[in-house]
Scaffold this motif. Structure first.
Motif, PDB file in Angstrom:
ATOM      1  N   PRO A 242       0.831  -1.208   0.000  1.00  0.00           N
ATOM      2  CA  PRO A 242       0.000   0.000   0.000  1.00  0.00           C
ATOM      3  C   PRO A 242       0.864   1.255   0.000  1.00  0.00           C
ATOM      4  O   PRO A 242       1.994   1.262   0.505  1.00  0.00           O
ATOM      5  N   ALA A 243       0.340   2.334  -0.559  1.00  0.00           N
ATOM      6  CA  ALA A 243       1.090   3.576  -0.650  1.00  0.00           C
ATOM      7  C   ALA A 243       1.492   4.108   0.719  1.00  0.00           C
ATOM      8  O   ALA A 243       2.513   4.794   0.845  1.00  0.00           O
ATOM      9  N   LYS A 244       0.724   3.781   1.741  1.00  0.00           N
ATOM     10  CA  LYS A 244       1.055   4.283   3.079  1.00  0.00           C
ATOM     11  C   LYS A 244       2.383   3.742   3.575  1.00  0.00           C
ATOM     12  O   LYS A 244       2.972   4.309   4.510  1.00  0.00           O
ATOM     13  N   GLN A 245       2.882   2.667   2.971  1.00  0.00           N
ATOM     14  CA  GLN A 245       4.159   2.096   3.369  1.00  0.00           C
ATOM     15  C   GLN A 245       5.313   2.560   2.489  1.00  0.00           C
ATOM     16  O   GLN A 245       6.440   2.079   2.628  1.00  0.00           O
ATOM     17  N   LEU A 246       5.043   3.506   1.617  1.00  0.00           N
ATOM     18  CA  LEU A 246       6.086   4.052   0.760  1.00  0.00           C
ATOM     19  C   LEU A 246       6.650   5.336   1.355  1.00  0.00           C
ATOM     20  O   LEU A 246       5.983   6.025   2.126  1.00  0.00           O
ATOM     21  N   ASP A 283      -3.309   6.745   0.229  1.00  0.00           N
ATOM     22  CA  ASP A 283      -2.568   5.736   0.993  1.00  0.00           C
ATOM     23  C   ASP A 283      -3.161   4.343   0.842  1.00  0.00           C
ATOM     24  O   ASP A 283      -2.519   3.345   1.191  1.00  0.00           O
ATOM     25  N   ARG A 284      -4.371   4.246   0.320  1.00  0.00           N
ATOM     26  CA  ARG A 284      -5.020   2.941   0.141  1.00  0.00           C
ATOM     27  C   ARG A 284      -4.719   2.331  -1.232  1.00  0.00           C
ATOM     28  O   ARG A 284      -5.161   1.222  -1.530  1.00  0.00           O
ATOM     29  N   VAL A 285      -3.987   3.067  -2.057  1.00  0.00           N
ATOM     30  CA  VAL A 285      -3.590   2.556  -3.367  1.00  0.00           C
ATOM     31  C   VAL A 285      -2.490   1.515  -3.190  1.00  0.00           C
ATOM     32  O   VAL A 285      -1.536   1.724  -2.438  1.00  0.00           O
ATOM     33  N   HIS A 286      -2.615   0.378  -3.873  1.00  0.00           N
ATOM     34  CA  HIS A 286      -1.635  -0.715  -3.785  1.00  0.00           C
ATOM     35  C   HIS A 286      -0.879  -0.872  -5.096  1.00  0.00           C
ATOM     36  O   HIS A 286      -1.462  -0.756  -6.178  1.00  0.00           O
ATOM     37  N   PHE A 287       0.416  -1.164  -4.963  1.00  0.00           N
ATOM     38  CA  PHE A 287       1.283  -1.425  -6.113  1.00  0.00           C
ATOM     39  C   PHE A 287       1.780  -2.861  -6.026  1.00  0.00           C
ATOM     40  O   PHE A 287       2.379  -3.262  -5.027  1.00  0.00           O
ATOM     41  N   ALA A 288       1.512  -3.641  -7.084  1.00  0.00           N
ATOM     42  CA  ALA A 288       1.900  -5.054  -7.107  1.00  0.00           C
ATOM     43  C   ALA A 288       2.683  -5.347  -8.374  1.00  0.00           C
ATOM     44  O   ALA A 288       2.307  -4.904  -9.466  1.00  0.00           O
ATOM     45  N   TRP A 289       3.759  -6.113  -8.218  1.00  0.00           N
ATOM     46  CA  TRP A 289       4.628  -6.452  -9.354  1.00  0.00           C
ATOM     47  C   TRP A 289       4.653  -7.959  -9.549  1.00  0.00           C
ATOM     48  O   TRP A 289       4.621  -8.731  -8.577  1.00  0.00           O
ATOM     49  N   TYR A 301       2.558  -5.281 -13.875  1.00  0.00           N
ATOM     50  CA  TYR A 301       2.214  -4.671 -12.593  1.00  0.00           C
ATOM     51  C   TYR A 301       0.733  -4.354 -12.539  1.00  0.00           C
ATOM     52  O   TYR A 301       0.064  -4.241 -13.565  1.00  0.00           O
ATOM     53  N   ARG A 302       0.233  -4.236 -11.316  1.00  0.00           N
ATOM     54  CA  ARG A 302      -1.131  -3.808 -11.046  1.00  0.00           C
ATOM     55  C   ARG A 302      -1.085  -2.676 -10.038  1.00  0.00           C
ATOM     56  O   ARG A 302      -0.329  -2.723  -9.063  1.00  0.00           O
ATOM     57  N   ILE A 303      -1.903  -1.687 -10.261  1.00  0.00           N
ATOM     58  CA  ILE A 303      -2.091  -0.624  -9.276  1.00  0.00           C
ATOM     59  C   ILE A 303      -3.589  -0.518  -9.041  1.00  0.00           C
ATOM     60  O   ILE A 303      -4.359  -0.348  -9.991  1.00  0.00           O
ATOM     61  N   GLN A 304      -3.980  -0.636  -7.795  1.00  0.00           N
ATOM     62  CA  GLN A 304      -5.407  -0.644  -7.489  1.00  0.00           C
ATOM     63  C   GLN A 304      -5.694   0.192  -6.258  1.00  0.00           C
ATOM     64  O   GLN A 304      -4.992   0.129  -5.255  1.00  0.00           O
ATOM     65  N   GLY A 305      -6.727   1.009  -6.376  1.00  0.00           N
ATOM     66  CA  GLY A 305      -7.233   1.772  -5.252  1.00  0.00           C
ATOM     67  C   GLY A 305      -8.720   1.524  -5.111  1.00  0.00           C
ATOM     68  O   GLY A 305      -9.302   0.730  -5.864  1.00  0.00           O
TER      69      GLY A 305
END
Length: 342
Positions: A242-246, A283-289, A301-305
């Motif tokens: 999640p973006a909050k961990q970036l 911050d709830r947006v997720h980045f997946a590779w 990749y996927r980006i999902q909010g």
């Protein structure tokens, strides 16, 4: 000072619901472009081009080189009609997005040349794109339009003079990086979707070991993006980090990546997408590779909010056999795909 998310929330409410002057102007411009296009068609062409707004055909879409599509084909249009069709397309895109769209269409020349000795190869034609008008373009009621062919699909819905949907929005490129020049195609070195791919690599490279462990959800990429050609987007839970961990810098890279896609659309549509993302919580947006962490090897990749899903897959070779040089990417709204409220 007004909190940034609150300001963005106000923007999206204005853009999607209150129809301010800019949004109204864009919708009015689309209606004018659509009506000008329709007025230039012959009765036979108009019969092909116009479909009822509530027809199931409106949500029948795909990026593959299909033998049969809805709408009137660009190839059969006169020079004047083509200019009007392209004006309608441009009404939904930024200048950069319009330029990319034309490059995607021109890449059909490269595919035709690269596959000329391949038995049973699909028809490759830079004029095999189709324009459809749904309903009656006007300031009252529901109407829309689509412009679609191989590796490109844009779908717009308008309600009472306000644009209420601009997805699915598909952008593809083969070759993703042009290696050999072909007459009618882009210049050597062209990366039609350069930022859309490179910024994701930049973000992945910036992740530390613990972040990568969360972001990378599979060692191998998928065969393609999910729900290809389906009227509904995938609705599984988001995966990845999640973006909050970036870090702040990583968040900016993620924002830039999202903006690279959004800014292909007309400015008002891009602003509405980005505002909606912030209003629902960035911050709830997720980045997946998935797959390799370097170019030239299959990756995705996927980006999902809460409001959207973006997927990019690059695993297929180009016609010359260069691996992972063929991009599929799609942006779908989880709230109003095809302008349909969920």
């Amino acid at each position: 000072m007004v909190h940034l998310a609150a300001k963005f929330a106000c923007v999206v409410v204005l853009l999607l619901h209150a129809a301010p002057v800019l949004a109204q102007s864009r919708a009015e411009g689309m209606a004018a472009a659509a009506n000008a296009f329709l007025a230039a068609l012959t009765p036979e062409q108009r019969t092909e081009a116009v479909v009822a707004f509530d027809s199931p055909q409106r949500r029948d879409w795909h990026n593959i080189p299909k033998d049969d599509r809805k709408g009137v084909e660009f190839a059969v249009l006169s020079p004047e009609q083509r200019q009007l069709a392209l004006a309608l397309l441009h009404s939904g895109l930024s200048d950069d997005g319009y330029d990319k769209a034309l490059k995607i269409m021109s890449l059909e020349n490269n595919l035709r040349e690269g596959e000329k000795n391949v038995q049973g190869a699909p028809l490759r034609d830079p004029e095999r794109y189709f324009i459809t008008i749904f309903g009656e373009p006007a300031g009252v009621g529901a109407w829309g339009w689509s412009f679609e062919g191989h590796h490109f699909s844009q779908n717009i819905a308008v309600q009472d003079g306000t644009i209420v949907g601009d997805t699915p929005s598909f952008w593809g490129a083969n070759p993703a990086t042009l290696i050999t020049f072909v007459e009618g195609g882009p210049e050597v070195g062209t990366r039609t979707l350069a930022q859309e791919e490179q910024l994701a690599f930049d973000l992945l490279t910036s992740l530390d070991q613990s972040q990568r462990a969360e972001a990378i959800i599979a060692d191998k990429p998928p065969a393609d993006y999910r729900a290809a050609g389906q009227p509904e987007p995938p609705r599984s839970a988001p995966e990845g980090i999640p973006a909050k961990q970036l870090t702040d810098l990583q968040k900016e890279t993620l924002r830039s990546l999202l903006a690279a896609f959004c800014n292909n659309q007309a400015p008002e549509l891009a602003a509405a997408r980005l505002a909606e993302i912030d209003a629902s919580g960035f911050d709830r947006v997720h980045f997946a590779w998935q797959g390799a962490d370097k170019p030239g090897v299959g990756h995705a990749y996927r980006i999902q909010g809460p409001t959207f899903l973006l997927e990019l897959v690059n695993i297929q070779a180009d016609p010359a056999g260069n691996p992972a040089n063929h991009i599929h990417s799609v942006w779908r709204s989880l709230n109003h795909d095809f302008g349909v409220a969920e």
